[in-house]
Motif scaffolding. Structure first.
Motif, PDB file in Angstrom:
ATOM      1  N   THR A   1       3.288  10.460  -6.665  1.00  0.00           N
ATOM      2  CA  THR A   1       4.354  10.978  -7.523  1.00  0.00           C
ATOM      3  C   THR A   1       3.882  11.225  -8.950  1.00  0.00           C
ATOM      4  N   ASN A   2       3.094  10.326  -9.475  1.00  0.00           N
ATOM      5  CA  ASN A   2       2.742  10.414 -10.888  1.00  0.00           C
ATOM      6  C   ASN A   2       1.442  11.166 -11.186  1.00  0.00           C
ATOM      7  N   PHE A   3       0.537  11.271 -10.214  1.00  0.00           N
ATOM      8  CA  PHE A   3      -0.755  11.887 -10.506  1.00  0.00           C
ATOM      9  C   PHE A   3      -1.073  13.105  -9.633  1.00  0.00           C
ATOM     10  N   ILE A   4      -0.825  13.013  -8.336  1.00  0.00           N
ATOM     11  CA  ILE A   4      -1.229  14.105  -7.439  1.00  0.00           C
ATOM     12  C   ILE A   4      -0.178  15.206  -7.373  1.00  0.00           C
ATOM     13  N   LEU A   5       1.093  14.861  -7.237  1.00  0.00           N
ATOM     14  CA  LEU A   5       2.157  15.855  -7.150  1.00  0.00           C
ATOM     15  C   LEU A   5       2.191  16.797  -8.352  1.00  0.00           C
ATOM     16  N   PRO A   6       2.031  16.291  -9.580  1.00  0.00           N
ATOM     17  CA  PRO A   6       1.990  17.226 -10.721  1.00  0.00           C
ATOM     18  C   PRO A   6       0.827  18.233 -10.643  1.00  0.00           C
ATOM     19  N   LEU A   7      -0.282  17.852 -10.019  1.00  0.00           N
ATOM     20  CA  LEU A   7      -1.401  18.774  -9.865  1.00  0.00           C
ATOM     21  C   LEU A   7      -1.094  19.861  -8.843  1.00  0.00           C
ATOM     22  N   ILE A   8      -0.315  19.506  -7.821  1.00  0.00           N
ATOM     23  CA  ILE A   8       0.021  20.473  -6.762  1.00  0.00           C
ATOM     24  C   ILE A   8       1.027  21.486  -7.271  1.00  0.00           C
TER      25      ILE A   8
ATOM     26  N   GLY B   1       0.810  -1.216   0.000  1.00  0.00           N
ATOM     27  CA  GLY B   1       0.000   0.000   0.000  1.00  0.00           C
ATOM     28  C   GLY B   1       0.842   1.264   0.000  1.00  0.00           C
ATOM     29  N   PHE B   2       1.947   1.265   0.767  1.00  0.00           N
ATOM     30  CA  PHE B   2       2.839   2.438   0.797  1.00  0.00           C
ATOM     31  C   PHE B   2       3.414   2.704  -0.591  1.00  0.00           C
ATOM     32  N   PHE B   3       3.856   1.643  -1.253  1.00  0.00           N
ATOM     33  CA  PHE B   3       4.446   1.819  -2.578  1.00  0.00           C
ATOM     34  C   PHE B   3       3.402   2.261  -3.597  1.00  0.00           C
ATOM     35  N   LEU B   4       2.218   1.680  -3.552  1.00  0.00           N
ATOM     36  CA  LEU B   4       1.168   2.108  -4.471  1.00  0.00           C
ATOM     37  C   LEU B   4       0.793   3.567  -4.215  1.00  0.00           C
ATOM     38  N   GLY B   5       0.666   3.941  -2.955  1.00  0.00           N
ATOM     39  CA  GLY B   5       0.358   5.330  -2.611  1.00  0.00           C
ATOM     40  C   GLY B   5       1.447   6.275  -3.077  1.00  0.00           C
ATOM     41  N   GLY B   6       2.696   5.878  -2.928  1.00  0.00           N
ATOM     42  CA  GLY B   6       3.812   6.707  -3.387  1.00  0.00           C
ATOM     43  C   GLY B   6       3.815   6.875  -4.892  1.00  0.00           C
ATOM     44  N   LEU B   7       3.517   5.802  -5.612  1.00  0.00           N
ATOM     45  CA  LEU B   7       3.454   5.888  -7.076  1.00  0.00           C
ATOM     46  C   LEU B   7       2.304   6.790  -7.529  1.00  0.00           C
ATOM     47  N   LEU B   8       1.152   6.644  -6.892  1.00  0.00           N
ATOM     48  CA  LEU B   8       0.007   7.503  -7.238  1.00  0.00           C
ATOM     49  C   LEU B   8       0.321   8.968  -6.930  1.00  0.00           C
TER      50      LEU B   8
END
Length: 185
Positions: free
Chosen positions: A177-184, A168-175
């Motif tokens: 990094t790739n989807f939420i961080l670019p929006l911020i 879960g930590f790795f999946l959350g980190g991937l999500l």
């Protein structure tokens, strides 16, 4: 005085972590930073407010050495064992990070565009800290432990809940990094 040394190689640090974990398993102890925070809150009197903090903290006081070691180790590592070399990153990674608005990629351990006082005291920086802190605190409580506890201690003692948490930590980190961080940014 800064001794320009390289980080310890995996074949030194890995066996040292293994030795510590073997000793903890032998003595029936577990490792994790979130349990230290719970112990410190209990010492400070949080048990008067929440039953979660009502436990015999003296049984876990040995684990506070981890906090002291992390602080001292971080200080020694950053002041005496660091070099000024730039981190060698994949050119594609550098380009993607530049597109998010970051400069001098790899020149510092953490990006100065996020980790400086000017950013921290901005509205956006305070919101990121508050929301991120809430999510980390909630996730740690919900997962019944932190990343270090599950990934190092839980996996080494072959606990299935720790394996699920680490996935879960790795999946959350991937999500993130790739989807939420670019929006911020």
């Amino acid at each position: 005085m800064n001794y320009l040394l390289n980080p310890w190689p995996w074949y030194v640090s890995g066996p040292l972590i293994t030795l510590v974990m073997a000793l903890l398993l032998y003595y029936g102890k577990t490792f994790g930073m979130s349990s230290n925070l719970r112990t410190m809150c209990t010492i400070a009197g949080a048990g008067k407010v929440s039953d979660f903090f009502k436990f015999n903290w003296k049984e876990n006081s040995w684990n506070l050495v981890v906090v002291v070691g992390a602080i001292l180790g971080g200080f020694i590592g950053s002041h005496y064992l660091s070099n000024d070399s730039v981190t060698n990153l994949n050119p594609k990674t550098v380009e993607e990070i530049k597109n998010l608005g970051f400069n001098n990629i790899g020149a510092h351990l953490v990006p100065t565009e996020i980790y400086n006082w000017e950013v921290v005291f901005s509205i956006k920086g305070l919101l990121i800290l508050l929301v991120g802190g809430f999510l980390v605190g909630f996730g740690t409580r919900y997962a019944d432990g932190c990343t270090s506890g599950h990934a190092i201690s839980g996996l080494s003692s072959l606990q299935k809940p720790s394996l699920m948490a680490v996935i879960g930590f790795f999946l959350g980190g991937l999500l993130m990094t790739n989807f939420i961080l670019p929006l911020i940014f």
